[in-house]
Design a protein around this motif. Structure first.
Motif, PDB file in Angstrom:
ATOM      1  N   SER A  36       0.834  -1.199   0.000  1.00 17.92           N
ATOM      2  CA  SER A  36       0.000   0.000   0.000  1.00 17.92           C
ATOM      3  C   SER A  36       0.869   1.248   0.000  1.00 17.92           C
ATOM      4  N   ARG A  37       0.681   2.084  -0.991  1.00 19.64           N
ATOM      5  CA  ARG A  37       1.408   3.344  -1.047  1.00 19.64           C
ATOM      6  C   ARG A  37       0.825   4.372  -0.095  1.00 19.64           C
ATOM      7  N   ARG A  38      -0.348   4.072   0.449  1.00 22.68           N
ATOM      8  CA  ARG A  38      -0.961   5.000   1.395  1.00 22.68           C
ATOM      9  C   ARG A  38      -0.423   4.834   2.799  1.00 22.68           C
ATOM     10  N   LEU A  39       0.338   3.792   3.035  1.00 22.94           N
ATOM     11  CA  LEU A  39       0.815   3.526   4.391  1.00 22.94           C
ATOM     12  C   LEU A  39       1.611   4.686   4.975  1.00 22.94           C
ATOM     13  N   PRO A  40       2.573   5.296   4.234  1.00 19.29           N
ATOM     14  CA  PRO A  40       3.290   6.435   4.828  1.00 19.29           C
ATOM     15  C   PRO A  40       2.362   7.582   5.199  1.00 19.29           C
ATOM     16  N   TRP A  41       1.389   7.869   4.332  1.00 20.28           N
ATOM     17  CA  TRP A  41       0.486   8.986   4.626  1.00 20.28           C
ATOM     18  C   TRP A  41      -0.434   8.663   5.799  1.00 20.28           C
ATOM     19  N   VAL A  42      -0.868   7.421   5.895  1.00 23.44           N
ATOM     20  CA  VAL A  42      -1.691   7.036   7.046  1.00 23.44           C
ATOM     21  C   VAL A  42      -0.889   7.169   8.332  1.00 23.44           C
ATOM     22  N   LEU A  43       0.359   6.708   8.308  1.00 20.37           N
ATOM     23  CA  LEU A  43       1.200   6.800   9.497  1.00 20.37           C
ATOM     24  C   LEU A  43       1.475   8.256   9.859  1.00 20.37           C
ATOM     25  N   ILE A  44       1.745   9.089   8.848  1.00 24.41           N
ATOM     26  CA  ILE A  44       1.975  10.509   9.109  1.00 24.41           C
ATOM     27  C   ILE A  44       0.717  11.145   9.689  1.00 24.41           C
ATOM     28  N   GLY A  45      -0.454  10.815   9.115  1.00 23.49           N
ATOM     29  CA  GLY A  45      -1.704  11.383   9.625  1.00 23.49           C
ATOM     30  C   GLY A  45      -1.976  10.986  11.063  1.00 23.49           C
ATOM     31  N   VAL A  46      -1.771   9.705  11.381  1.00 26.39           N
ATOM     32  CA  VAL A  46      -2.000   9.241  12.756  1.00 26.39           C
ATOM     33  C   VAL A  46      -1.027   9.918  13.716  1.00 26.39           C
ATOM     34  N   THR A  47       0.231  10.029  13.295  1.00 23.26           N
ATOM     35  CA  THR A  47       1.233  10.670  14.155  1.00 23.26           C
ATOM     36  C   THR A  47       0.910  12.140  14.387  1.00 23.26           C
ATOM     37  N   LEU A  48       0.500  12.844  13.323  1.00 22.81           N
ATOM     38  CA  LEU A  48       0.137  14.256  13.478  1.00 22.81           C
ATOM     39  C   LEU A  48      -1.100  14.408  14.364  1.00 22.81           C
ATOM     40  N   LEU A  49      -2.043  13.482  14.239  1.00 24.20           N
ATOM     41  CA  LEU A  49      -3.231  13.534  15.090  1.00 24.20           C
ATOM     42  C   LEU A  49      -2.846  13.350  16.563  1.00 24.20           C
TER      43      LEU A  49
END
Length: 502
Positions: A36-49
């Motif tokens: 999944s290429r979305r994994l980095p963005w999901v991880l970044i979003g969760v971390t920022l949240l």
């Protein structure tokens, strides 16, 4: 039967299927982890949240603490003023009664309420019951029970009410209820004397809170700006760190994938080399053992062929032709083996190489009715050991091409010297190869030809790799196929010790 068992055992020993299976499992796991290429963005979003939630929680805690300090600041001031006024007026109060009587403390409260901003003052006894207040229209009330424990310990308690209804503080004028609101700071001060360490009364000062409201608003803006800056800086660091980590992870994954693919290819080539080496060793043994019996069989079949006066038998002629063809193939391989075992060295030109191949496939060309065209361009020469192996490869390709081409058409063998390499092309005019066959063209498979073994191209590929050359399918269309054998200069000038695989 003994040979069959030995060959079966050899295949079981050399087949590296468990290794290939492990490699495939590793590859599948890697693809699942980073598919999944979305994994980095999901991880970044969760971390920022998480970062934003942490900053917000810390800001709210800090805001509550600072607000309590600001409100408590006025409480300390009124507490000190009330105690000072009580000690100053103690003698006057005693003229009217004991100081411990809450009803005698109202003058102290009135004098303390002269401080700037006080809009109303109330006096309560130690239990929080209303005693009196100023101005006269102030409403009766009671101390909040939650404040009594702190007041009993002689600590002032303050609270800010951003929109307090005036109707709850003052009695209505002319019977009309006042609907206005105002920011209000409520300060509850414990009253006690130096001689008395117990609570004797409570003074409540209601202060107009527009100044504190402005101070609170300024505090909120500063905390919001600081929280935003902290979030932006922290978020930028988090994004950079995670992006860098995933980039390194992708690089590592890419490198691991390349190495895994290389290992898989090497594993496949090793399996093919083991098979072809075993086939080469067994073939060498069989050739030496079959040469003399096959020669005797050929003479016997020739002797049984009917004379010219008798009617010819087609089956006998085909049998004799088959023995001739087998004897020719064995003689070719024996010649190569003898040159490999001996020390004879000579050079073969491209024209001679083409003539060698053309002479060996000439009978098949005549039998199939397919013309064989040879083209040569270049002055390069090959050592005899290299030329013999190249001839074996081209012979196999030419035979396949002649068998795949319909009668009346042509197969072209083109040898060309270009720079530091020799290009050998075999072009047929057959129907081409199916996609399924092209995908595994150089791997051992079940042959589609009568009497075929299915390993001809695999052995040719292995021989090309042994030479340091490259054998590829350049084109496959409905109008024909083109196989290209590319021999680098290192194979025919620098490598003088080429050995047949054992």
């Amino acid at each position: 039967m003994h040979f069959s068992r030995r060959d079966s055992k050899l295949r079981r020993v050399t087949a590296p299927r468990p290794i290939a299976t492990r490699m495939q499992k590793i590859t599948q796991i890697e693809r699942l982890l980073l598919r999944s290429r979305r994994l980095p963005w999901v991880l970044i979003g969760v971390t920022l949240l998480i970062l934003a939630t942490t900053i917000l929680f810390a800001s709210l805690q800090l805001r509550t603490g600072i607000r309590d300090q600001i409100a408590g600041r006025d409480g300390e001031v009124f507490h000190a003023v009330a105690l000072f006024q009580l000690e100053t007026d103690a003698k006057e109060i005693e003229l009217f009664g004991p100081v411990t009587d809450p009803a005698n403390l109202l003058p102290v409260v009135l004098k303390a309420s002269r401080l700037k901003g006080v809009v109303a003052a109330r006096l309560f006894d130690a239990d929080g019951r209303f005693v009196g207040g100023a101005p006269l229209e102030v409403r009766e009330a009671a101390v909040d029970p939650l404040f009594l424990p702190a007041l009993a310990h002689l600590r002032p308690v303050s609270r800010f009410l951003p929109a307090f209804p005036l109707a709850r503080l003052f009695l209505p004028e002319n019977g009309a209820a006042d609907t206005r609101t105002m920011p209000l700071l409520e300060v509850n001060v414990p009253l006690h004397t130096g001689a008395e360490s117990r609570l004797i009364g409570i003074a409540q000062f209601n202060i107009e809170g527009s100044g504190i409201a402005a101070e609170f608003a300024h505090l909120d803006r500063r905390l919001a700006i600081q929280g935003l800056i902290a979030f932006l800086v922290g978020g930028l660091i988090v994004v950079i760190a995670i992006a860098w980590a995933f980039r390194r992870l992708r690089q590592a994954h890419h490198l691991l994938s390349e190495r895994t693919s290389s290992l898989l290819r090497a594993n496949q080539e090793l399996a093919l080399a083991a098979k072809t080496s075993a086939v080469g060793a067994i073939t060498s043994h069989l050739i030496h053992g079959l040469k003399n019996p096959l020669s005797g069989l050929q003479n016997f079949m020739s002797s049984l062929l009917p004379s010219e006066g008798d009617s010819p038998e087609a089956d006998w002629e085909q049998a004799v032709a088959a023995t001739h063809r087998m004897q020719g193939l064995i003689n070719q391989v024996v010649a190569v083996l003898r040159e490999e075992e001996g020390n004879v060295q000579y050079e073969v030109t491209l024209v001679e190489l083409a003539e060698m191949v053309s002479a060996k496939v000439g009978p098949l060309s005549a039998q199939t009715g397919v013309r064989l065209i040879t083209l040569c361009q270049g002055e390069a020469v090959l050592p005899n050991r290299v030329a013999n192996l190249v001839a074996l490869i081209l012979l196999n390709l030419a035979q396949n091409a002649l068998q795949a081409t319909p009668a009346g058409r042509a197969v072209t063998l083109a040898l060309t010297e270009s720079g530091d390499q020799i290009s050998c092309e075999v072009r047929d005019e057959g129907p081409g190869l199916s996609p399924a066959l092209s995908a595994h063209l150089f791997a051992p498979c079940k042959s589609t030809k009568d009497g075929g073994s299915g390993i001809g191209l695999a052995i040719s590929k292995q021989l090309a790799g042994h030479l340091g050359a490259a054998l590829e399918l350049a084109r496959s269309t409905p109008s024909g196929c083109v196989f290209v054998l590319t021999i680098p200069v290192s194979a025919y000038q620098k490598n003088q010790d080429v050995l047949l695989p054992q």
